[in-house]
Write an enzyme that holds these catalytic residues in place. Structure first.
Site, short mmCIF file in Angstrom:
data_model
loop_
_atom_site.label_atom_id
_atom_site.label_comp_id
_atom_site.label_asym_id
_atom_site.label_seq_id
_atom_site.Cartn_x
_atom_site.Cartn_y
_atom_site.Cartn_z
N MET A 1 -12.24 4.20 -0.68
CA MET A 1 -12.92 4.43 0.60
C MET A 1 -13.64 5.76 0.50
O MET A 1 -13.26 6.76 1.11
CB MET A 1 -11.89 4.41 1.74
N ASP B 1 -6.62 -6.51 4.31
CA ASP B 1 -5.99 -5.19 4.34
C ASP B 1 -6.03 -4.62 5.76
O ASP B 1 -7.11 -4.39 6.30
CB ASP B 1 -6.76 -4.28 3.37
N GLY B 2 -4.83 -4.40 6.32
CA GLY B 2 -4.75 -3.76 7.63
C GLY B 2 -3.98 -4.60 8.63
O GLY B 2 -4.38 -5.72 8.94
N GLY B 3 -2.85 -4.08 9.07
CA GLY B 3 -2.08 -4.77 10.11
C GLY B 3 -1.42 -6.05 9.65
O GLY B 3 -1.10 -6.92 10.47
N HIS C 1 -1.23 -1.36 -4.30
CA HIS C 1 -2.49 -1.01 -3.64
C HIS C 1 -2.55 0.50 -3.41
O HIS C 1 -1.66 1.07 -2.78
CB HIS C 1 -2.58 -1.77 -2.31
N PHE D 1 -6.63 4.63 8.10
CA PHE D 1 -5.23 4.95 8.41
C PHE D 1 -4.35 3.71 8.30
O PHE D 1 -4.82 2.60 8.58
CB PHE D 1 -5.11 5.53 9.82
N SER E 1 0.85 -1.20 0.00
CA SER E 1 0.00 0.00 0.00
C SER E 1 0.88 1.24 0.00
O SER E 1 1.67 1.45 0.93
CB SER E 1 -0.90 0.00 1.23
N GLY F 1 -0.88 1.59 9.59
CA GLY F 1 -0.19 1.39 10.85
C GLY F 1 -1.04 1.01 12.04
O GLY F 1 -0.60 1.11 13.19
N ASP G 1 -4.77 3.59 -1.94
CA ASP G 1 -5.86 3.89 -1.01
C ASP G 1 -6.42 5.28 -1.26
O ASP G 1 -5.76 6.29 -1.00
CB ASP G 1 -5.35 3.79 0.43
N MET H 1 -11.48 -6.07 5.34
CA MET H 1 -10.64 -5.17 6.15
C MET H 1 -10.29 -5.85 7.48
O MET H 1 -11.17 -6.40 8.14
CB MET H 1 -11.37 -3.85 6.43
N MET I 1 -9.17 7.99 -0.23
CA MET I 1 -10.06 8.33 0.89
C MET I 1 -10.60 9.74 0.70
O MET I 1 -9.88 10.64 0.26
CB MET I 1 -9.29 8.28 2.21
N HIS J 1 -8.32 0.95 -4.03
CA HIS J 1 -9.27 0.74 -2.93
C HIS J 1 -9.99 2.05 -2.66
O HIS J 1 -9.40 2.99 -2.11
CB HIS J 1 -8.44 0.26 -1.71
C1 DX5 Z 1 -6.32 1.47 5.61
C2 DX5 Z 1 -5.87 1.17 4.21
C3 DX5 Z 1 -4.74 0.22 4.14
C4 DX5 Z 1 -3.47 0.68 4.81
C5 DX5 Z 1 -2.83 -0.53 5.39
O1 DX5 Z 1 -7.56 2.09 5.60
O2 DX5 Z 1 -6.93 0.62 3.44
O3 DX5 Z 1 -4.48 -0.20 2.80
O4 DX5 Z 1 -2.56 1.33 3.97
O5 DX5 Z 1 -1.74 -0.14 6.15
P1 DX5 Z 1 -0.98 -1.14 7.15
O6 DX5 Z 1 -0.47 -2.28 6.33
O7 DX5 Z 1 0.08 -0.27 7.70
O8 DX5 Z 1 -2.00 -1.58 8.18
ZN ZN Z 2 -6.46 -0.31 1.47
#
Ligand code: DX5
Ligand code: ZN
Length: 214
Positions: A65, A174-176, A30, A142, A7, A144, A32, A136, A34, A63
């Site tokens: 959002m 996606d996420g963490g 990827h 966000f 991402s 991290g 993002d 998700m 937003m 993606h």
């Molecule tokens: C969060 C995004 C993710 C984000 C993941 O809303 O959709 O794609 O960049 O970041 P990490 O891998 O740091 O959790």
């Molecule tokens: Zn994403």
């Protein structure tokens, strides 16, 4: 084989081209998007996707959002997205179906995304028409954030629905995602792993990508 989708949310936007090159061993890129309404954060939009398209041949996994994504499908397709994912929570079902229809007409791959609150069954009206489902594993908005282990159940349920109704469909998370959480999501049925901080926070992004290939 598991696919990795770095991402660029965690990239250095002043050096975006360099940071895209650094992850060229990955499978998807990827992106993002937003809007400050569907999620509290604002990131990048159509002109940036256009610029990214000019500087890489990587598969662009965009993606969205954003609220009422049907309004922007054609624009992101023209900007060069290869796949668009829209959130099921972002509009009424008829307009989600309409957005997927436009993706088909524009020749981009079709995906829907689920916030952690959304149950796996919400994909049922669309599943046979999808190329990818994005689960998700954090609240969108966000990079991290900490991986939500409770989402492993949703991943398992989505995998079961995919096997039943559309085995060719991919399952992205996606996420963490990091070397510790990657084996958990893969065991639960994911085959595309998005990773922002785990890739761009590493001294060697290529090695970080390799470390995620479970
Ligand atoms: C969060 C995004 C993710 C984000 C993941 O809303 O959709 O794609 O960049 O970041 P990490 O891998 O740091 O959790
Ligand atoms: Zn994403």
């Amino acid at each position: 084989m598991v696919k990795i989708a770095p991402s660029i949310l965690s990239a250095d936007f002043v050096n975006l081209e360099r940071d895209i090159r650094r992850v060229s061993s990955a499978d998807y890129l990827h992106v993002d998007v937003m809007d400050g309404a569907f999620v509290p954060n604002i990131t990048i939009g159509i002109p940036v996707v256009q610029s990214i398209r000019k500087c890489t041949d990587m598969f662009l996994d965009v993606h969205l959002m954003i609220d009422k994504p049907v309004r922007y499908i054609e624009a992101f397709a023209k900007a060069g997205a290869d796949l668009l994912s829209i959130h099921l929570e972002a509009d009424h079902p008829t307009r989600i179906a309409q957005a997927l229809d436009i993706m088909g007409k524009c020749g981009v791959k079709k995906a829907v995304a689920l916030r952690p609150i959304t149950s796996a069954n919400a994909i049922l009206p669309y599943i046979e028409d999808l190329d990818l489902i994005l689960v998700m594993t954090v609240e969108p908005g966000f990079g991290g954030q900490a991986f939500m282990e409770s989402q492993l159940d949703t991943i398992r349920q989505v995998r079961a629905l995919i096997e039943k109704y559309n085995p060719a469909c991919e399952l992205e998370v996606d996420g963490g995602i990091a070397p510790k959480t990657a084996p958990l999501v893969v065991a639960a049925g994911a085959n595309v792993l998005v990773a922002g901080s785990a890739v761009y926070g590493a001294a060697d992004p290529a090695a970080a990508i390799a470390a995620l290939r479970v």
